[in-house]
Design a protein around this motif. Sequence first.
Motif, PDB file in Angstrom:
ATOM      1  N   SER A 236       0.833  -1.203   0.000  1.00 55.14           N
ATOM      2  CA  SER A 236       0.000   0.000   0.000  1.00 55.14           C
ATOM      3  C   SER A 236       0.866   1.250   0.000  1.00 55.14           C
ATOM      4  CB  SER A 236      -0.906   0.020   1.246  1.00 55.14           C
ATOM      5  OG  SER A 236      -0.120   0.053   2.413  1.00 55.14           O
ATOM      6  N   ILE A 237       0.356   2.272  -0.679  1.00 57.83           N
ATOM      7  CA  ILE A 237       1.046   3.558  -0.743  1.00 57.83           C
ATOM      8  C   ILE A 237       0.367   4.520   0.212  1.00 57.83           C
ATOM      9  CG2 ILE A 237       1.666   5.500  -2.230  1.00 57.83           C
ATOM     10  CD1 ILE A 237       1.676   3.572  -4.578  1.00 57.83           C
ATOM     11  N   MET A 238       1.140   5.151   1.074  1.00 61.71           N
ATOM     12  CA  MET A 238       0.586   6.069   2.057  1.00 61.71           C
ATOM     13  C   MET A 238       0.058   7.316   1.359  1.00 61.71           C
ATOM     14  SD  MET A 238       2.396   7.426   5.570  1.00 61.71           S
ATOM     15  CE  MET A 238       2.692   5.713   6.046  1.00 61.71           C
ATOM     16  N   ALA A 239      -1.179   7.699   1.686  1.00 61.43           N
ATOM     17  CA  ALA A 239      -1.817   8.842   1.046  1.00 61.43           C
ATOM     18  C   ALA A 239      -1.112  10.136   1.426  1.00 61.43           C
ATOM     19  CB  ALA A 239      -3.284   8.904   1.449  1.00 61.43           C
ATOM     20  N   VAL A 240      -1.105  11.063   0.471  1.00 61.60           N
ATOM     21  CA  VAL A 240      -0.492  12.370   0.701  1.00 61.60           C
ATOM     22  C   VAL A 240      -1.509  13.300   1.350  1.00 61.60           C
ATOM     23  CG1 VAL A 240       0.467  14.425  -0.409  1.00 61.60           C
ATOM     24  CG2 VAL A 240       1.179  12.147  -1.165  1.00 61.60           C
ATOM     25  N   PHE A 241      -1.072  13.988   2.366  1.00 63.37           N
ATOM     26  CA  PHE A 241      -1.913  14.930   3.118  1.00 63.37           C
ATOM     27  C   PHE A 241      -1.422  16.342   2.793  1.00 63.37           C
ATOM     28  CE2 PHE A 241      -2.888  17.267   7.083  1.00 63.37           C
ATOM     29  CZ  PHE A 241      -4.248  16.998   7.185  1.00 63.37           C
TER      30      PHE A 241
ATOM     31  N   ASN B  48       9.639  15.488  -4.441  1.00 62.48           N
ATOM     32  CA  ASN B  48      10.118  14.129  -4.629  1.00 62.48           C
ATOM     33  C   ASN B  48       8.902  13.237  -4.829  1.00 62.48           C
ATOM     34  OD1 ASN B  48      11.531  11.717  -4.702  1.00 62.48           O
ATOM     35  ND2 ASN B  48      11.854  11.635  -2.476  1.00 62.48           N
ATOM     36  N   LYS B  49       8.603  12.965  -6.102  1.00 61.51           N
ATOM     37  CA  LYS B  49       7.393  12.233  -6.466  1.00 61.51           C
ATOM     38  C   LYS B  49       6.167  12.994  -5.947  1.00 61.51           C
ATOM     39  CE  LYS B  49       9.787   7.777  -6.551  1.00 61.51           C
ATOM     40  NZ  LYS B  49       9.852   6.393  -6.016  1.00 61.51           N
ATOM     41  N   ALA B  50       5.363  12.389  -5.099  1.00 64.32           N
ATOM     42  CA  ALA B  50       4.154  13.071  -4.610  1.00 64.32           C
ATOM     43  C   ALA B  50       4.455  14.029  -3.458  1.00 64.32           C
ATOM     44  CB  ALA B  50       3.110  12.044  -4.170  1.00 64.32           C
ATOM     45  N   ASN B  51       5.620  13.877  -2.846  1.00 58.64           N
ATOM     46  CA  ASN B  51       5.985  14.747  -1.723  1.00 58.64           C
ATOM     47  C   ASN B  51       6.443  16.118  -2.231  1.00 58.64           C
ATOM     48  OD1 ASN B  51       5.499  12.553  -0.094  1.00 58.64           O
ATOM     49  ND2 ASN B  51       7.649  11.993   0.115  1.00 58.64           N
ATOM     50  N   THR B  52       5.847  17.159  -1.660  1.00 59.35           N
ATOM     51  CA  THR B  52       6.165  18.530  -2.095  1.00 59.35           C
ATOM     52  C   THR B  52       6.152  19.462  -0.893  1.00 59.35           C
ATOM     53  OG1 THR B  52       5.085  18.138  -4.234  1.00 59.35           O
ATOM     54  CG2 THR B  52       5.515  20.430  -3.632  1.00 59.35           C
ATOM     55  N   CYS B  53       7.038  20.445  -0.925  1.00 57.27           N
ATOM     56  CA  CYS B  53       7.037  21.477   0.110  1.00 57.27           C
ATOM     57  C   CYS B  53       7.461  22.805  -0.500  1.00 57.27           C
ATOM     58  CB  CYS B  53       7.969  21.094   1.262  1.00 57.27           C
ATOM     59  SG  CYS B  53       7.937  22.296   2.614  1.00 57.27           S
ATOM     60  N   HIS B  54       6.683  23.831  -0.229  1.00 54.71           N
ATOM     61  CA  HIS B  54       6.982  25.178  -0.712  1.00 54.71           C
ATOM     62  C   HIS B  54       6.764  26.148   0.453  1.00 54.71           C
ATOM     63  CE1 HIS B  54       6.085  28.680  -3.700  1.00 54.71           C
ATOM     64  NE2 HIS B  54       7.342  28.675  -3.309  1.00 54.71           N
ATOM     65  N   ILE B  55       7.821  26.818   0.869  1.00 50.27           N
ATOM     66  CA  ILE B  55       7.746  27.764   1.987  1.00 50.27           C
ATOM     67  C   ILE B  55       8.268  29.112   1.507  1.00 50.27           C
ATOM     68  CG2 ILE B  55       8.562  28.329   4.304  1.00 50.27           C
ATOM     69  CD1 ILE B  55       8.731  25.359   4.888  1.00 50.27           C
ATOM     70  N   VAL B  56       7.477  30.159   1.763  1.00 46.50           N
ATOM     71  CA  VAL B  56       7.850  31.508   1.332  1.00 46.50           C
ATOM     72  C   VAL B  56       7.934  32.427   2.545  1.00 46.50           C
ATOM     73  CG1 VAL B  56       7.281  33.468  -0.144  1.00 46.50           C
ATOM     74  CG2 VAL B  56       6.674  31.147  -0.876  1.00 46.50           C
ATOM     75  N   PHE B  57       9.075  33.078   2.706  1.00 46.43           N
ATOM     76  CA  PHE B  57       9.254  34.101   3.743  1.00 46.43           C
ATOM     77  C   PHE B  57       9.061  35.464   3.082  1.00 46.43           C
ATOM     78  CE2 PHE B  57      12.139  30.520   4.554  1.00 46.43           C
ATOM     79  CZ  PHE B  57      11.718  30.114   5.812  1.00 46.43           C
ATOM     80  N   GLY B  58       8.123  36.246   3.619  1.00 51.25           N
ATOM     81  CA  GLY B  58       7.819  37.533   3.003  1.00 51.25           C
ATOM     82  C   GLY B  58       6.697  37.440   1.994  1.00 51.25           C
TER      83      GLY B  58
END
Length: 235
Positions: free
Chosen positions: A2-7, A78-88
């Motif tokens: 099983s593939i863990m669902a992305v939150f 990285n595949k389904a994993n994503t992170c976007h952080i903006v300062f300002g």
Amino acid sequence: MSIMAVFEINRRLSGAYTITPQLVEHVAELVAKAVGGTPSVTLEFRNGRNLSSPDISFIHDSSVGVEVLDTVSLYAANKANTCHIVFGWSPNMPIYMLIKLPRLEAQQLETTVENLLKANATWYSPLFRLKQRGMSINATLAAASVILGLMFLGSIYYPSLISAYGGKPLAGLFALMVFMGLTDLLLPATIFAIGRSGKRANTRRSLFNVLAVAIVLGTLVNLWSGWLAKYLNLG
């Protein structure tokens, strides 16, 4: 298997924060560990120039400190994993976070980044949270205009009443509105402690301190002058 669902977490933070190169690097390390991919850094300057690099240490480059920063953003995927952080991100919501990870990892990264930001919050961050949720500079100026109008009309039609009861409280309230307006003009929601950006923020903060002290002293003298005169038998 099983593939863990992305939150997905999509969040904007209010307040006011000091962003240092060390903070950006620390957050980048957390993002890399959670996503499984090295984040790139993008720097946007007030003059419209943008710089991007896959190497987070680029934030220490001499070219970064020459101009005034507008935003600093981190992005990793990285595949389904994503992170976007903006300062300002904006004056009202200086921090933006988009996190797409398995539920527990997403919540853990969100909490850790938020705690790091709280540790770098400015002294006026609580005030900014209140203003960002309701009172902008336009609302401040409008309220100050109304108070000035009331003082002017009161001095014409009810001079004795204004003199006895309303003048000093209205003057104090007006001073408070001016103080709130100055925080919008001189205290940024995002302070980049990097090169020219940091020097610019320090200059504006010093100017605010001088004006704030002048307003406070002027208001205190206005509110207590009558009482002091009677106490010293000068009135």
